[in-house]
Design a protein around this motif. Structure first.
Motif, PDB file in Angstrom:
ATOM      1  N   GLU A   1       0.834  -1.199   0.000  1.00  0.00           N
ATOM      2  CA  GLU A   1       0.000   0.000   0.000  1.00  0.00           C
ATOM      3  C   GLU A   1       0.867   1.246   0.000  1.00  0.00           C
ATOM      4  N   VAL A   2       0.491   2.193  -0.839  1.00  0.00           N
ATOM      5  CA  VAL A   2       1.121   3.515  -0.824  1.00  0.00           C
ATOM      6  C   VAL A   2       0.001   4.530  -0.595  1.00  0.00           C
ATOM      7  N   TRP A   3       0.314   5.571   0.156  1.00  0.00           N
ATOM      8  CA  TRP A   3      -0.673   6.612   0.406  1.00  0.00           C
ATOM      9  C   TRP A   3       0.042   7.940   0.566  1.00  0.00           C
ATOM     10  N   THR A   4      -0.714   8.997   0.389  1.00  0.00           N
ATOM     11  CA  THR A   4      -0.167  10.334   0.573  1.00  0.00           C
ATOM     12  C   THR A   4      -1.273  11.279   1.013  1.00  0.00           C
ATOM     13  N   LEU A   5      -0.881  12.380   1.605  1.00  0.00           N
ATOM     14  CA  LEU A   5      -1.827  13.439   1.965  1.00  0.00           C
ATOM     15  C   LEU A   5      -2.026  14.350   0.758  1.00  0.00           C
ATOM     16  N   TRP A   6      -3.230  14.891   0.631  1.00  0.00           N
ATOM     17  CA  TRP A   6      -3.559  15.790  -0.473  1.00  0.00           C
ATOM     18  C   TRP A   6      -4.534  16.837   0.040  1.00  0.00           C
ATOM     19  N   THR A   7      -4.259  18.096  -0.272  1.00  0.00           N
ATOM     20  CA  THR A   7      -5.154  19.190   0.084  1.00  0.00           C
ATOM     21  C   THR A   7      -5.575  19.890  -1.200  1.00  0.00           C
ATOM     22  N   PRO A   8      -6.723  19.518  -1.765  1.00  0.00           N
ATOM     23  CA  PRO A   8      -7.163  20.161  -3.003  1.00  0.00           C
ATOM     24  C   PRO A   8      -7.493  21.628  -2.763  1.00  0.00           C
ATOM     25  N   ALA A   9      -7.066  22.469  -3.683  1.00  0.00           N
ATOM     26  CA  ALA A   9      -7.251  23.906  -3.522  1.00  0.00           C
ATOM     27  C   ALA A   9      -8.535  24.418  -4.156  1.00  0.00           C
ATOM     28  N   SER A  10      -9.083  23.665  -5.113  1.00  0.00           N
ATOM     29  CA  SER A  10     -10.227  24.202  -5.846  1.00  0.00           C
ATOM     30  C   SER A  10     -11.369  23.198  -5.950  1.00  0.00           C
ATOM     31  N   GLN A  11     -12.552  23.750  -6.131  1.00  0.00           N
ATOM     32  CA  GLN A  11     -13.757  22.957  -6.315  1.00  0.00           C
ATOM     33  C   GLN A  11     -13.767  22.386  -7.730  1.00  0.00           C
ATOM     34  N   GLY A  12     -14.436  21.272  -7.913  1.00  0.00           N
ATOM     35  CA  GLY A  12     -14.600  20.686  -9.242  1.00  0.00           C
ATOM     36  C   GLY A  12     -14.137  19.243  -9.260  1.00  0.00           C
ATOM     37  N   THR A  13     -14.174  18.641 -10.445  1.00  0.00           N
ATOM     38  CA  THR A  13     -13.756  17.257 -10.605  1.00  0.00           C
ATOM     39  C   THR A  13     -12.260  17.219 -10.875  1.00  0.00           C
ATOM     40  N   HIS A  14     -11.549  16.456 -10.066  1.00  0.00           N
ATOM     41  CA  HIS A  14     -10.103  16.295 -10.173  1.00  0.00           C
ATOM     42  C   HIS A  14      -9.799  14.874 -10.631  1.00  0.00           C
ATOM     43  N   THR A  15      -8.793  14.720 -11.478  1.00  0.00           N
ATOM     44  CA  THR A  15      -8.350  13.402 -11.910  1.00  0.00           C
ATOM     45  C   THR A  15      -7.093  13.040 -11.137  1.00  0.00           C
ATOM     46  N   ILE A  16      -7.229  12.045 -10.259  1.00  0.00           N
ATOM     47  CA  ILE A  16      -6.098  11.544  -9.482  1.00  0.00           C
ATOM     48  C   ILE A  16      -5.504  10.377 -10.268  1.00  0.00           C
ATOM     49  N   ARG A  17      -4.194  10.414 -10.458  1.00  0.00           N
ATOM     50  CA  ARG A  17      -3.508   9.372 -11.232  1.00  0.00           C
ATOM     51  C   ARG A  17      -2.372   8.793 -10.400  1.00  0.00           C
ATOM     52  N   VAL A  18      -2.246   7.464 -10.447  1.00  0.00           N
ATOM     53  CA  VAL A  18      -1.160   6.759  -9.775  1.00  0.00           C
ATOM     54  C   VAL A  18      -0.400   5.971 -10.834  1.00  0.00           C
ATOM     55  N   ASP A  19       0.906   6.222 -10.947  1.00  0.00           N
ATOM     56  CA  ASP A  19       1.776   5.522 -11.894  1.00  0.00           C
ATOM     57  C   ASP A  19       2.834   4.768 -11.105  1.00  0.00           C
ATOM     58  N   ALA A  20       2.971   3.451 -11.345  1.00  0.00           N
ATOM     59  CA  ALA A  20       4.014   2.647 -10.706  1.00  0.00           C
ATOM     60  C   ALA A  20       5.141   2.436 -11.713  1.00  0.00           C
ATOM     61  N   VAL A  21       6.365   2.768 -11.285  1.00  0.00           N
ATOM     62  CA  VAL A  21       7.535   2.645 -12.155  1.00  0.00           C
ATOM     63  C   VAL A  21       8.585   1.803 -11.435  1.00  0.00           C
TER      64      VAL A  21
END
Length: 189
Positions: free
Chosen positions: A89-109
């Motif tokens: 499991e990987v996780w992180t904190l995120w504080t979105p600054a704006s309203q609306g639909t956001h696309t969260i993307r996770v890439d494993a390399v």
């Protein structure tokens, strides 16, 4: 007397010789279930993005997970995944600054020059709606019945985002509570 193999032994030896040797594979994938908690997500509120890196290859592998919001990097997290489908499991904190639909993307390399056997499953995206909370009551405006917290429901409030106003009968921009002539007939109320 020399050993003479039976037909069955010869057939088995031929099958074993014809079977290709399996090479070690490095194959990670990002689990499709990328989650954000708590929900609903509110602009300015810190939440956690959770994802799992699953190693479906035959070799242990290390690498990094890049986590982004609408293309902007949020975090780079290392992972070390054991072979055989064990999840990391990987996780992180995120504080979105704006309203609306956001696309969260996770890439494993994978680290170094280790190619991944199926790179098409190394990326996952999830759409997250980020709401605002005008009155700070912890309920996003999309579901809050009184966005400005003035006690007047939004469907009856001519100024649903302004707690100092709720009704303007004559349309002059002044709330009736402050307007000395609510109906604009030239006579004081």
């Amino acid at each position: 007397m020399p050993f003479k193999p039976t037909r069955l032994a010869v057939a088995a030896a031929m099958l074993m010789a014809a079977a290709p040797a399996l090479a070690a594979t490095y194959d990670v994938q990002v689990d499709p279930n990328v989650t954000v908690t708590p929900t609903p997500v509110l602009a300015g509120q810190t939440v956690r993005i959770y994802s799992s890196i699953v190693n479906v290859g035959t070799e242990d592998v290390e690498g990094v997970a890049f986590i982004s919001d609408d293309g902007g990097q949020i975090a780079v997290k290392p992972y070390s995944a054991k072979s055989g489908g064990k999840a990391e499991e990987v996780w992180t904190l995120w504080t979105p600054a704006s309203q609306g639909t956001h696309t969260i993307r996770v890439d494993a390399v994978n680290d170094g020059n280790i190619p991944d056997a199926t790179p098409g499953d190394n990326t996952r995206t999830v759409s997250v709606f980020v709401d605002i909370d005008t009155d700070g009551d912890g309920i996003g405006n999309a579901t809050d019945q009184d966005d400005d917290g003035d006690g007047v429901p939004d469907d009856q409030d001519q100024f649903p985002l302004d707690p100092s106003k709720s009704k303007d009968t004559d349309g002059d921009g002044q709330d009736n509570a402050a307007d000395s002539d609510d109906d604009n007939d030239g006579l004081y109320d």
